[in-house]
Design a protein around this motif. Structure first.
Motif, PDB file in Angstrom:
ATOM      1  N   THR A 677       0.923  -1.920   0.178  1.00 30.65           N
ATOM      2  CA  THR A 677      -0.606   0.224   0.097  1.00 30.65           C
ATOM      3  C   THR A 677       1.081   0.957  -0.094  1.00 30.65           C
ATOM      4  OG1 THR A 677       0.111   0.395   2.309  1.00 30.65           O
ATOM      5  CG2 THR A 677      -1.694  -1.503   1.531  1.00 30.65           C
ATOM      6  N   ASN A 678       0.568   2.442  -0.537  1.00 33.57           N
ATOM      7  CA  ASN A 678       0.988   3.728   0.087  1.00 33.57           C
ATOM      8  C   ASN A 678       1.621   4.188   1.039  1.00 33.57           C
ATOM      9  OD1 ASN A 678      -0.141   3.177  -3.164  1.00 33.57           O
ATOM     10  ND2 ASN A 678      -0.961   5.554  -2.472  1.00 33.57           N
ATOM     11  N   THR A 679       1.137   3.269   1.887  1.00 35.74           N
ATOM     12  CA  THR A 679       1.627   3.500   3.507  1.00 35.74           C
ATOM     13  C   THR A 679       2.611   2.596   4.163  1.00 35.74           C
ATOM     14  OG1 THR A 679      -0.579   2.868   4.437  1.00 35.74           O
ATOM     15  CG2 THR A 679       0.527   4.874   4.107  1.00 35.74           C
ATOM     16  N   ASP A 680       2.656   1.530   3.116  1.00 38.99           N
ATOM     17  CA  ASP A 680       3.326  -0.108   4.110  1.00 38.99           C
ATOM     18  C   ASP A 680       3.544  -0.474   2.261  1.00 38.99           C
ATOM     19  OD1 ASP A 680       4.604  -2.220   4.625  1.00 38.99           O
ATOM     20  OD2 ASP A 680       2.418  -2.681   5.896  1.00 38.99           O
ATOM     21  N   LEU A 681       5.463   0.109   1.962  1.00 39.48           N
ATOM     22  CA  LEU A 681       5.521  -0.045   0.793  1.00 39.48           C
ATOM     23  C   LEU A 681       6.054  -1.452   0.760  1.00 39.48           C
ATOM     24  CD1 LEU A 681       7.281   2.912   0.062  1.00 39.48           C
ATOM     25  CD2 LEU A 681       4.687   2.699  -0.323  1.00 39.48           C
ATOM     26  N   TRP A 683       7.026  -5.844   0.584  1.00 32.27           N
ATOM     27  CA  TRP A 683       5.876  -7.443   0.579  1.00 32.27           C
ATOM     28  C   TRP A 683       6.558  -8.423   2.139  1.00 32.27           C
ATOM     29  CZ3 TRP A 683       3.158  -7.025  -3.593  1.00 32.27           C
ATOM     30  CH2 TRP A 683       3.103  -6.738  -4.517  1.00 32.27           C
ATOM     31  N   SER A 684       5.542  -8.851   2.384  1.00 36.35           N
ATOM     32  CA  SER A 684       5.732  -9.470   3.823  1.00 36.35           C
ATOM     33  C   SER A 684       4.482 -10.129   3.558  1.00 36.35           C
ATOM     34  CB  SER A 684       5.773  -8.399   5.108  1.00 36.35           C
ATOM     35  OG  SER A 684       4.462  -8.185   5.073  1.00 36.35           O
ATOM     36  N   ASN A 685       5.023 -11.695   4.902  1.00 39.81           N
ATOM     37  CA  ASN A 685       3.690 -12.840   5.386  1.00 39.81           C
ATOM     38  C   ASN A 685       2.620 -11.741   5.541  1.00 39.81           C
ATOM     39  OD1 ASN A 685       5.263 -14.322   3.648  1.00 39.81           O
ATOM     40  ND2 ASN A 685       6.354 -15.122   5.805  1.00 39.81           N
ATOM     41  N   ALA A 686       2.629 -10.546   6.466  1.00 43.74           N
ATOM     42  CA  ALA A 686       1.836  -9.991   7.166  1.00 43.74           C
ATOM     43  C   ALA A 686       0.481  -9.376   6.123  1.00 43.74           C
ATOM     44  CB  ALA A 686       2.164  -9.135   8.122  1.00 43.74           C
ATOM     45  N   LYS A 687       0.845  -9.667   4.910  1.00 37.89           N
ATOM     46  CA  LYS A 687       0.119  -8.800   3.823  1.00 37.89           C
ATOM     47  C   LYS A 687       0.146  -9.815   2.097  1.00 37.89           C
ATOM     48  CE  LYS A 687       1.913  -4.983   2.847  1.00 37.89           C
ATOM     49  NZ  LYS A 687       3.409  -4.957   3.380  1.00 37.89           N
ATOM     50  N   GLN A 688      -0.702 -10.915   3.323  1.00 39.49           N
ATOM     51  CA  GLN A 688      -1.176 -11.904   2.109  1.00 39.49           C
ATOM     52  C   GLN A 688      -2.341 -13.092   2.878  1.00 39.49           C
ATOM     53  OE1 GLN A 688      -0.547 -15.177   1.933  1.00 39.49           O
ATOM     54  NE2 GLN A 688      -0.278 -15.668   4.467  1.00 39.49           N
ATOM     55  N   VAL A 689      -2.641 -13.435   1.680  1.00 37.20           N
ATOM     56  CA  VAL A 689      -3.100 -14.557   1.639  1.00 37.20           C
ATOM     57  C   VAL A 689      -3.721 -15.764   1.316  1.00 37.20           C
ATOM     58  CG1 VAL A 689      -5.811 -14.803   2.008  1.00 37.20           C
ATOM     59  CG2 VAL A 689      -5.367 -12.678   2.545  1.00 37.20           C
ATOM     60  N   SER A 690      -3.845 -16.933   1.849  1.00 39.07           N
ATOM     61  CA  SER A 690      -3.369 -18.640   0.341  1.00 39.07           C
ATOM     62  C   SER A 690      -4.820 -18.702   0.332  1.00 39.07           C
ATOM     63  CB  SER A 690      -1.949 -19.101   1.295  1.00 39.07           C
ATOM     64  OG  SER A 690      -1.524 -18.990   1.622  1.00 39.07           O
ATOM     65  N   GLY A 711      -3.679  -5.132   7.294  1.00 42.06           N
ATOM     66  CA  GLY A 711      -2.339  -3.905   6.248  1.00 42.06           C
ATOM     67  C   GLY A 711      -3.482  -3.879   5.146  1.00 42.06           C
ATOM     68  N   TRP A 712      -4.714  -4.590   4.553  1.00 40.03           N
ATOM     69  CA  TRP A 712      -5.537  -3.979   4.206  1.00 40.03           C
ATOM     70  C   TRP A 712      -6.794  -3.051   3.724  1.00 40.03           C
ATOM     71  CZ3 TRP A 712      -5.361  -6.018  -1.529  1.00 40.03           C
ATOM     72  CH2 TRP A 712      -6.457  -6.072  -2.333  1.00 40.03           C
ATOM     73  N   THR A 713      -6.324  -2.117   3.601  1.00 42.38           N
ATOM     74  CA  THR A 713      -6.427  -0.705   4.088  1.00 42.38           C
ATOM     75  C   THR A 713      -5.979   0.661   3.244  1.00 42.38           C
ATOM     76  OG1 THR A 713      -7.704   0.864   5.115  1.00 42.38           O
ATOM     77  CG2 THR A 713      -5.364  -0.374   6.357  1.00 42.38           C
ATOM     78  N   GLY A 714      -6.706   1.775   3.113  1.00 41.03           N
ATOM     79  CA  GLY A 714      -6.630   2.829   2.712  1.00 41.03           C
ATOM     80  C   GLY A 714      -5.932   2.589   1.025  1.00 41.03           C
ATOM     81  N   THR A 715      -4.883   2.447   0.221  1.00 34.43           N
ATOM     82  CA  THR A 715      -4.579   2.633  -0.899  1.00 34.43           C
ATOM     83  C   THR A 715      -3.568   1.839  -1.379  1.00 34.43           C
ATOM     84  OG1 THR A 715      -5.292   4.972  -0.864  1.00 34.43           O
ATOM     85  CG2 THR A 715      -4.013   4.298  -2.846  1.00 34.43           C
TER      86      THR A 715
END
Length: 745
Positions: A677-681, A683-690, A711-715
């Protein structure tokens, strides 16, 4: 007939109808796959379905799945088998579907057994390829025995069942008997030919015969097969049927300015060499009038005969349980553009309207000109509740010069309420014919059809002009600037702009409107109004307000229409109010719009890879138009993935789910979605879904719920799809294909 069509073979001597005539992430083995729903789709109701019918001209049901001789056709596939290769698979929930169309059953020429065979075989083919079928019944023309000539009795053996050119006189038992024979039914498909006779549409005997043919030869089998399909969630495989084929009563008099038969040079049959007789070169309809008790010619009463005969056939089908939306009447629609016509050859629009079917017309800008505004107005004069019609016979000629031209054609049709747009000339039409439709994926017409079948996001980007948007109130100096934006000065407190009045976008589950606006005013409220083909008036129940930033540069606004109950059906027109000031307050300033989007956020891959690239461990990645447009590649490692373009700038506030349709030609059982996202650039396991994958599976729709990821928020900045999440060290092979990726709420 109105158009110069194609010559037909000697086997069609008995011919015809009138002829008016779409970054690396480690430790993946520690990530547990979340179980998600793999949706097969929810079937739409018949009233919601829209079809593009590729009509197999001059093609029997057996030829439909045994050959493919169309223009630019791929002979490795049959006529019907080629369609999924071009347009991709048909799904129950697709708002636009394609179908193959067949001539027949032929109510006047085929036996009951021959018709039953055709219907059953057609449904067998539809189920084999998962391609809907559409039937074009012949109710009047008796134009060929090529598909079977076993009808018994032959209607033309009983003069009372046939049309005459005069009332009986003297010792005659039927009108014109002294001429020595019944008048032929003459027609012109690029050359003059004739059939033995034309039916008396008012004859009780003839009507009983046709009803028996329809009920026993067609409806008995069709309803059985259709009900089986509905029980299995595949009712969409029956696209519909036209219960007539340009229903009319012949007229070769001076009234018929479309034929302009010259008494001094009467038509000659190109096949048999015989010539129209002078006593045939006049009005027909006397048999119908005689049946009704008339002794003088009455054109207006014959119009009613045409209407009543179409209604009679439609009711026969409707009474067996077929939905009105899948039954179409069929007349030529030329009177919508030539209101001065006064001939039973081209009856008034109202004759196609009844309570048991959807009005259907032949419509072609070249061979059968039309005016859709007039057409709809005429329909609504008779039935104000009827919002749809069928373009049940049309052609690509005149609308296939460019993608924009073909795209505008589909937009015009669907935007005015067409539920079916039929394209004749796809089958055994000679490639040299002007009416042949190219099967090539490079054809502008095919590309436009693909776009509509994909129900792409409706986009106005103003790359070259205002794209049909106009200022309608309290806006001055409106236009497009060199930066590719439209806009103007605000001159009142109720400023708004309008799109063209024929958008034709099927809203389905598409709930989002996105607009990029530069607001050089103090206004903080914008509004969206809309009309649909079912509700064409502007009203407050078709409105949504949204908050704007005053005196702001380009800002992206996402308007969620999910809570507007009227946001359904087919979008006809859009209105945007860039300033909703308090009445009486001073209004000043200006605005500009960079884009207007309607539909899901996502990618349909209709013409290219749309910015997606291979990240790693994928070879031969790219886009292809084969089998319905997709991106894909070969999997070469345990951590294969693809990525979208960067800096997407997509709001996630209305995007709970990522939906993708993928073919998994590998043994892998786990896929993944990553994002930044624009506020979390990072790549990480915290921002993934299997999500669970079906191994070695055909195209399957996967719906991945992203709402549990904090983390699925914002832009959204960038999206990543992993079509393979193999255990490190496990063998990796296979490939994948993705038809679309969407984000929906």
């Amino acid at each position: 007939m109105i158009a110069i069509k194609f010559y037909i073979s000697l086997t069609l001597v008995l011919a015809t109808a009138l002829g008016c005539k779409k970054a690396v992430v480690d430790n993946k083995e520690n990530i547990k796959a979340n179980e998600v729903q793999k949706t097969a789709g929810v079937s739409l109701s018949p009233a919601q379905e829209r079809y593009i019918v590729f009509f197999l001209t001059n093609t029997s049901v057996d030829q439909a799945d045994s050959e493919n001789t169309g223009k630019d056709a791929n002979s490795a596939y049959t006529f019907v088998g080629e369609l999924p290769q071009i347009f991709g698979p048909v799904t129950a929930d697709a708002p636009y579907k394609y179908a193959f169309g067949l001539s027949g059953p032929m109510l006047l020429t085929q036996s009951v057994q021959q018709m039953q065979y055709q219907v059953n075989k057609a449904f067998d083919i539809a189920e084999k390829y998962n391609v809907p079928v559409y039937f074009q019944l012949d109710d009047i023309n008796n134009y060929t025995t090529e598909f079977g000539g076993g009808a018994a009795p032959k209607f033309y053996d009983d003069p009372s069942w046939c049309e005459w050119v005069s009332f009986p006189s003297g010792a005659e038992t039927w009108g014109g008997q002294s001429n020595g024979r019944l008048p032929y039914f003459w027609f012109n498909w690029g050359a003059w030919m004739h059939a033995k006779a034309f039916p008396n549409l008012q004859s009780p005997g003839f009507r009983a015969f046709v009803k028996s043919q329809l009920e026993n030869g067609v409806l008995s089998v069709l309803n059985t097969r259709y009900n089986q399909l509905k029980a299995n969630g595949k009712g969409y495989l029956f696209a519909g049927m036209a219960i007539g084929w340009e229903t009319h009563i012949p007229d070769y008099s001076a009234d018929n300015t479309l034929y302009n038969v010259n008494p001094a040079s009467l038509p000659v049959n190109v096949n048999l060499g015989d010539q129209m007789q002078s006593w045939e070169a006049g009005k027909y309809g006397y048999a119908a009038l005689h049946t009704l008790g008339y002794t003088t010619y009455n054109k207006e009463r014959l119009y009613q005969v045409i209407h009543d005969y179409s209604e009679f056939l439609a009711k026969t089908a409707y009474d067996t349980g077929i939905p009105r939306e899948k039954i179409f009447s069929h007349i030529v629609g030329v009177k919508s553009s030539q209101p001065g016509l006064s001939t039973t050859f081209a009856p008034p629009i109202w004759t196609a309207v009844n309570n048991y079917s959807t009005p259907g017309f032949t419509l072609s800008p070249v061979s059968c000109p039309y005016n859709l505004n007039t057409l709809k107005a005429e329909i609504n004069l008779v039935d104000a509740q009827q919002t749809n019609f069928g373009s049940v016979e049309g052609y690509s000629i005149g609308i296939d010069g460019s993608f924009a031209q073909a795209d505008a054609y589909f937009g015009d049709m669907f935007g005015h309420g067409a539920s079916i747009v039929s394209v004749f000339g796809w089958g055994r039409e000679p490639a040299s014919s002007a009416f042949a439709v190219s099967h090539s994926t490079a054809s502008p017409f095919v590309q436009a059809a693909k776009k509509w079948l994909g129900n792409e996001v409706k986009v106005w980007s103003f790359a070259a002009d205002t794209e049909g948007w106009t200022p309608e109130n309290d806006i001055s100096d409106f236009g497009r600037n060199n930066a590719g934006k439209i806009g103007g000065a605000l001159s009142g407190n109720d400023a708004f702009i309008l799109s063209a009045n024929s958008i034709g976008y099927n809203l389905g589950t598409e709930k989002l409107i996105r607009i990029g606006i530069s607001n050089s005013s103090t206004s903080t409220v914008g509004q969206v109004y809309f009309t649909t083909t079912a509700s064409t008036g502007w009203s407050e129940d078709k409105r949504k307000d949204f908050t704007m930033v005053a005196n702001s540069s380009l800002t992206n606004y996402t308007i969620n229409m999910a809570d507007v109950s009227t946001w359904q059906g087919t979008l006809k027109q859009l209105r945007i109010d860039p300033s909703n000031a308090v009445p009486g307050s001073a209004t000043s300033g200006s605005f500009s719009m960079d884009y207007i989007h309607v539909g899901s956020q996502g990618w349909n891959f209709m013409s290219d890879a749309a910015g997606w690239t291979a990240g790693q461990q994928i070879n031969s990645f790219g886009w292809t138009a084969i089998a319905g447009n997709y991106i894909g590649g070969k999997i070469t490692g345990a951590d294969a993935f693809i990525r979208s373009a960067d800096n997407l700038n997509i709001s996630l506030s209305n995007s709970r789910y990522v939906v993708l349709r993928m073919k998994n030609a590998s043994p892998q059982t786990i896929g993944q979605v990553y994002f930044t996202t624009n506020t979390d650039l990072a790549w990480s396991n915290a921002k993934q879904v299997s999500f669970a994958l079906n191994p070695y599976s055909d195209f399957t729709t996967y719906t991945i719920d992203m709402s549990a990821v904090p983390g699925w928020t914002g832009t959204l900045k960038q999206l990543r799809i992993d079509p393979s999440n193999a255990t490190p060290g496990a063998p990796v092979n296979g490939s994948f294909q993705i038809q679309y990726i969407k984000m929906v709420n």
